[in-house]
Design a protein around this motif. Structure first.
Motif, PDB file in Angstrom:
ATOM      1  N   ALA A 175       0.827  -1.207   0.000  1.00 45.11           N
ATOM      2  CA  ALA A 175       0.000   0.000   0.000  1.00 45.11           C
ATOM      3  C   ALA A 175       0.863   1.260   0.000  1.00 45.11           C
ATOM      4  CB  ALA A 175      -0.933  -0.006   1.207  1.00 45.11           C
ATOM      5  N   ARG A 176       1.913   1.264   0.786  1.00 43.22           N
ATOM      6  CA  ARG A 176       2.781   2.449   0.842  1.00 43.22           C
ATOM      7  C   ARG A 176       3.501   2.675  -0.480  1.00 43.22           C
ATOM      8  NH1 ARG A 176       2.930   0.517   6.224  1.00 43.22           N
ATOM      9  NH2 ARG A 176       2.330   2.189   7.682  1.00 43.22           N
ATOM     10  N   ARG A 177       3.935   1.621  -1.120  1.00 40.64           N
ATOM     11  CA  ARG A 177       4.596   1.771  -2.422  1.00 40.64           C
ATOM     12  C   ARG A 177       3.610   2.272  -3.483  1.00 40.64           C
ATOM     13  NH1 ARG A 177       9.646  -0.377  -3.183  1.00 40.64           N
ATOM     14  NH2 ARG A 177      10.525  -1.576  -1.443  1.00 40.64           N
ATOM     15  N   LEU A 178       2.397   1.741  -3.449  1.00 41.91           N
ATOM     16  CA  LEU A 178       1.392   2.171  -4.415  1.00 41.91           C
ATOM     17  C   LEU A 178       1.025   3.634  -4.202  1.00 41.91           C
ATOM     18  CD1 LEU A 178      -0.941  -0.956  -4.330  1.00 41.91           C
ATOM     19  CD2 LEU A 178       0.522  -0.259  -6.235  1.00 41.91           C
ATOM     20  N   ALA A 179       0.837   4.026  -2.946  1.00 40.23           N
ATOM     21  CA  ALA A 179       0.473   5.412  -2.654  1.00 40.23           C
ATOM     22  C   ALA A 179       1.566   6.369  -3.104  1.00 40.23           C
ATOM     23  CB  ALA A 179       0.212   5.570  -1.155  1.00 40.23           C
ATOM     24  N   ALA A 180       2.826   5.963  -2.952  1.00 40.29           N
ATOM     25  CA  ALA A 180       3.937   6.825  -3.367  1.00 40.29           C
ATOM     26  C   ALA A 180       3.933   7.079  -4.866  1.00 40.29           C
ATOM     27  CB  ALA A 180       5.264   6.194  -2.945  1.00 40.29           C
ATOM     28  N   GLU A 181       3.312   6.182  -5.640  1.00 40.59           N
ATOM     29  CA  GLU A 181       3.240   6.364  -7.092  1.00 40.59           C
ATOM     30  C   GLU A 181       1.872   6.880  -7.543  1.00 40.59           C
ATOM     31  OE1 GLU A 181       4.983   3.820  -9.824  1.00 40.59           O
ATOM     32  OE2 GLU A 181       6.855   3.665  -8.694  1.00 40.59           O
ATOM     33  N   GLY A 182       1.048   7.324  -6.579  1.00 40.57           N
ATOM     34  CA  GLY A 182      -0.182   7.995  -6.932  1.00 40.57           C
ATOM     35  C   GLY A 182      -1.393   7.119  -7.119  1.00 40.57           C
ATOM     36  N   ALA A 183      -1.304   5.849  -6.726  1.00 39.69           N
ATOM     37  CA  ALA A 183      -2.472   4.980  -6.850  1.00 39.69           C
ATOM     38  C   ALA A 183      -3.541   5.394  -5.843  1.00 39.69           C
ATOM     39  CB  ALA A 183      -2.077   3.527  -6.615  1.00 39.69           C
ATOM     40  N   ARG A 184      -4.788   5.076  -6.169  1.00 41.60           N
ATOM     41  CA  ARG A 184      -5.917   5.325  -5.278  1.00 41.60           C
ATOM     42  C   ARG A 184      -6.225   4.018  -4.553  1.00 41.60           C
ATOM     43  NH1 ARG A 184     -11.762   5.740  -6.076  1.00 41.60           N
ATOM     44  NH2 ARG A 184     -11.493   5.202  -8.275  1.00 41.60           N
ATOM     45  N   LEU A 185      -6.307   4.057  -3.230  1.00 39.88           N
ATOM     46  CA  LEU A 185      -6.377   2.838  -2.445  1.00 39.88           C
ATOM     47  C   LEU A 185      -7.697   2.690  -1.693  1.00 39.88           C
ATOM     48  CD1 LEU A 185      -2.817   2.845  -0.819  1.00 39.88           C
ATOM     49  CD2 LEU A 185      -3.536   1.741  -2.945  1.00 39.88           C
ATOM     50  N   THR A 186      -8.232   1.476  -1.745  1.00 40.66           N
ATOM     51  CA  THR A 186      -9.280   1.043  -0.833  1.00 40.66           C
ATOM     52  C   THR A 186      -8.740  -0.188  -0.124  1.00 40.66           C
ATOM     53  OG1 THR A 186     -11.056   1.855  -2.268  1.00 40.66           O
ATOM     54  CG2 THR A 186     -11.651   0.225  -0.599  1.00 40.66           C
ATOM     55  N   ILE A 187      -8.803  -0.202   1.209  1.00 41.69           N
ATOM     56  CA  ILE A 187      -8.159  -1.277   1.951  1.00 41.69           C
ATOM     57  C   ILE A 187      -9.094  -1.841   3.015  1.00 41.69           C
ATOM     58  CG2 ILE A 187      -5.843  -0.388   1.548  1.00 41.69           C
ATOM     59  CD1 ILE A 187      -5.828   0.765   4.327  1.00 41.69           C
ATOM     60  N   ALA A 188      -8.826  -3.094   3.372  1.00 42.99           N
ATOM     61  CA  ALA A 188      -9.555  -3.757   4.445  1.00 42.99           C
ATOM     62  C   ALA A 188      -8.618  -4.714   5.143  1.00 42.99           C
ATOM     63  CB  ALA A 188     -10.761  -4.513   3.892  1.00 42.99           C
ATOM     64  N   ASP A 189      -8.902  -4.996   6.396  1.00 35.35           N
ATOM     65  CA  ASP A 189      -8.078  -5.911   7.174  1.00 35.35           C
ATOM     66  C   ASP A 189      -8.947  -6.519   8.265  1.00 35.35           C
ATOM     67  OD1 ASP A 189      -4.906  -6.436   7.581  1.00 35.35           O
ATOM     68  OD2 ASP A 189      -5.919  -6.464   9.525  1.00 35.35           O
ATOM     69  N   VAL A 190      -8.572  -7.719   8.721  1.00 34.24           N
ATOM     70  CA  VAL A 190      -9.282  -8.335   9.829  1.00 34.24           C
ATOM     71  C   VAL A 190      -9.203  -7.448  11.068  1.00 34.24           C
ATOM     72  CG1 VAL A 190      -7.273  -9.681  10.586  1.00 34.24           C
ATOM     73  CG2 VAL A 190      -9.596 -10.495  11.090  1.00 34.24           C
ATOM     74  N   ASP A 191      -8.134  -6.651  11.168  1.00 34.80           N
ATOM     75  CA  ASP A 191      -7.994  -5.635  12.210  1.00 34.80           C
ATOM     76  C   ASP A 191      -8.477  -4.306  11.616  1.00 34.80           C
ATOM     77  OD1 ASP A 191      -7.149  -3.647  13.976  1.00 34.80           O
ATOM     78  OD2 ASP A 191      -5.230  -4.590  14.401  1.00 34.80           O
ATOM     79  N   ALA A 192      -9.740  -3.986  11.856  1.00 39.43           N
ATOM     80  CA  ALA A 192     -10.331  -2.794  11.242  1.00 39.43           C
ATOM     81  C   ALA A 192      -9.583  -1.530  11.651  1.00 39.43           C
ATOM     82  CB  ALA A 192     -11.804  -2.682  11.617  1.00 39.43           C
ATOM     83  N   GLY A 193      -9.102  -1.480  12.888  1.00 38.13           N
ATOM     84  CA  GLY A 193      -8.357  -0.306  13.330  1.00 38.13           C
ATOM     85  C   GLY A 193      -7.093  -0.098  12.521  1.00 38.13           C
ATOM     86  N   ARG A 194      -6.407  -1.169  12.213  1.00 38.28           N
ATOM     87  CA  ARG A 194      -5.194  -1.060  11.402  1.00 38.28           C
ATOM     88  C   ARG A 194      -5.524  -0.558  10.000  1.00 38.28           C
ATOM     89  NH1 ARG A 194      -1.286  -6.164  11.148  1.00 38.28           N
ATOM     90  NH2 ARG A 194      -3.118  -7.184  10.235  1.00 38.28           N
ATOM     91  N   ALA A 195      -6.617  -1.051   9.422  1.00 42.15           N
ATOM     92  CA  ALA A 195      -7.023  -0.604   8.093  1.00 42.15           C
ATOM     93  C   ALA A 195      -7.356   0.880   8.098  1.00 42.15           C
ATOM     94  CB  ALA A 195      -8.215  -1.419   7.602  1.00 42.15           C
ATOM     95  N   HIS A 196      -8.104   1.341   9.083  1.00 36.23           N
ATOM     96  CA  HIS A 196      -8.490   2.756   9.135  1.00 36.23           C
ATOM     97  C   HIS A 196      -7.267   3.646   9.363  1.00 36.23           C
ATOM     98  CE1 HIS A 196     -12.902   2.737   8.849  1.00 36.23           C
ATOM     99  NE2 HIS A 196     -12.835   1.549   9.412  1.00 36.23           N
ATOM    100  N   ALA A 197      -6.332   3.197  10.191  1.00 35.47           N
ATOM    101  CA  ALA A 197      -5.134   3.992  10.446  1.00 35.47           C
ATOM    102  C   ALA A 197      -4.290   4.131   9.184  1.00 35.47           C
ATOM    103  CB  ALA A 197      -4.318   3.359  11.567  1.00 35.47           C
ATOM    104  N   LEU A 198      -4.125   3.047   8.445  1.00 36.88           N
ATOM    105  CA  LEU A 198      -3.317   3.105   7.229  1.00 36.88           C
ATOM    106  C   LEU A 198      -4.022   3.931   6.157  1.00 36.88           C
ATOM    107  CD1 LEU A 198      -0.688   2.155   5.923  1.00 36.88           C
ATOM    108  CD2 LEU A 198      -1.925   0.179   5.030  1.00 36.88           C
ATOM    109  N   ALA A 199      -5.335   3.791   6.062  1.00 35.09           N
ATOM    110  CA  ALA A 199      -6.081   4.587   5.094  1.00 35.09           C
ATOM    111  C   ALA A 199      -5.920   6.076   5.392  1.00 35.09           C
ATOM    112  CB  ALA A 199      -7.556   4.197   5.117  1.00 35.09           C
ATOM    113  N   ALA A 200      -5.976   6.449   6.654  1.00 30.38           N
ATOM    114  CA  ALA A 200      -5.787   7.854   7.025  1.00 30.38           C
ATOM    115  C   ALA A 200      -4.381   8.324   6.693  1.00 30.38           C
ATOM    116  CB  ALA A 200      -6.078   8.028   8.518  1.00 30.38           C
ATOM    117  N   GLU A 201      -3.400   7.464   6.933  1.00 33.84           N
ATOM    118  CA  GLU A 201      -2.006   7.827   6.646  1.00 33.84           C
ATOM    119  C   GLU A 201      -1.770   8.051   5.157  1.00 33.84           C
ATOM    120  OE1 GLU A 201       2.240   5.455   6.344  1.00 33.84           O
ATOM    121  OE2 GLU A 201       0.827   4.815   7.892  1.00 33.84           O
ATOM    122  N   LEU A 202      -2.394   7.215   4.321  1.00 37.41           N
ATOM    123  CA  LEU A 202      -2.091   7.232   2.886  1.00 37.41           C
ATOM    124  C   LEU A 202      -3.142   7.948   2.042  1.00 37.41           C
ATOM    125  CD1 LEU A 202      -0.783   3.556   2.488  1.00 37.41           C
ATOM    126  CD2 LEU A 202       0.531   5.640   2.924  1.00 37.41           C
TER     127      LEU A 202
END
Length: 349
Positions: free
Chosen positions: A191-218
């Motif tokens: 996700a971090r590599r994709l975001a650095a190249e301008g990709a648009r991300l939708t993410i999910a994880d079994v740990d919803a908090g981790r997914a929301h934190a990464l989405a906010a970061e990127l």
């Protein structure tokens, strides 16, 4: 309970070893699929399974995948996998790790372990006190080895870019919408590599908090894990556990490309045909996600440094193109083409 060789995922495995050390709390399986090219290499998964049959199925599937992965990556190593059956609390103790290290050592070098889901480089250090047949140990700057996750993510990133070139006729990722299932070490790094190249991300994880934190970061969007495979996107990238592409989920995919880091993404061989029938470009998982085993494999073999690891990972897009070219020429699904090539490489073709 069926005999081992009657399991659908038993594929003439050379050995399936069961270990129990009640005092240490260890119940484990080591499946060795093939040593035709060298010692069977593959990480150990520490996971709580609903029952022992699920754990055995996982070990059989994952070890076969490692035979194919190592062969396609050009490594002189066979395929194996360790599975440690965790309790519901996922209790991991020094005694358990030591007992598992002794179990590995009892196989006399036929199996080499490293990190997988639920295992860390610190765990590998603990196991290494009991056996030398372990990789993924902490290493110095510029050396091969250490945590395989970031190198797996690098290979998936390069392979995903190759899929975008092939499927979307685009050389860049700016604005390309990628839906990532699972954002642990591999999915998060991707996700971090994709975001650095301008990709648009939708993410999910079994740990919803981790997914929301990464989405906010990127600057991405987090959705429920139950919805991620149905997101309308250019690429769906499975980076969690396996067997998630089946008749039901493939029918509801809303993306023309599947390219991710999870092992054993196809629930059955027929699911490769289902993807092809829908016109979905599939990057065979054990080809695109080989970066981690290249890293720890070269560490164990003592063949090269971090630069050599990255040079070999850079060959992943070319291997995918070879598979897709043969798929286009023969009309066979990419998954079947990859299996056919790998089987030849390990002498079973």
């Amino acid at each position: 309970m069926a005999a081992l060789w009657d399991y659908p995922d038993f594929d003439d495995h050379e050995g399936v070893h069961l270990f129990r050390d009640r005092a240490a709390g260890l119940t484990a399986i080591v499946a060795i699929h093939s040593t035709a090219l060298g010692p069977a290499a593959g990480g150990t998964r520490f996971w709580h399974y609903a029952d022992g049959e699920d754990a055995l199925t996982d070990a059989l599937r994952l070890s076969r995948g490692m035979s194919f992965k190592n062969a396609m990556a050009g490594l002189p190593m066979g395929g194996g996998k360790g599975v440690v059956l965790a309790d519901p609390a996922r209790t991991k103790t020094p005694a358990l790790l030591a007992a598992f290290g002794r179990a590995i050592d009892s196989l006399g070098g036929r199996y080499v372990t490293a990190e997988d889901v639920g295992m860390s480089d610190a765990d590998m250090v603990a196991i290494s006190a009991e056996t030398r047949h372990v990789a993924g140990l902490p290493v110095g700057q510029g050396a091969a080895g250490g945590d395989p996750g970031p190198l797996t993510a690098l290979g998936v990133f390069l392979g995903l870019k190759a899929a975008v070139r092939r499927g979307l006729k685009r050389d860049d990722l700016a604005g390309v919408h990628v839906a990532i299932q699972g954002v642990g070490s591999v999915g998060g790094g991707l996700a971090r590599r994709l975001a650095a190249e301008g990709a648009r991300l939708t993410i999910a994880d079994v740990d919803a908090g981790r997914a929301h934190a990464l989405a906010a970061e990127l600057g991405g969007t987090a959705v429920d894990k139950a919805d991620i495979l149905r997101v309308e996107a250019e690429v769906v990238s499975p980076c969690a556990l396996g067997a998630i592409l089946d008749a039901e989920t493939i029918a509801t995919l809303n993306a023309p490309i599947v390219a991710g880091g999870a092992n054993n993404q196809l629930a059955t061989p027929e699911d490769g045909t289902r993807l092809q029938a829908r016109g979905i470009l599939y990057a065979p998982d054990y080809v695109i996600n080989a970066g981690g085993i290249i890293n720890v494999g070269l560490e164990y073999l003592g063949q090269g440094d971090r630069a050599e690891v990255e040079a070999r990972i850079a060959q992943i897009p070319g291997r995918l193109d070879q598979i897709w070219d043969e798929s286009a020429a023969t009309g066979d699904p990419a998954a079947l083409v990859a299996d056919r090539i790998a089987m030849r490489l390990i002498g079973r073709g």
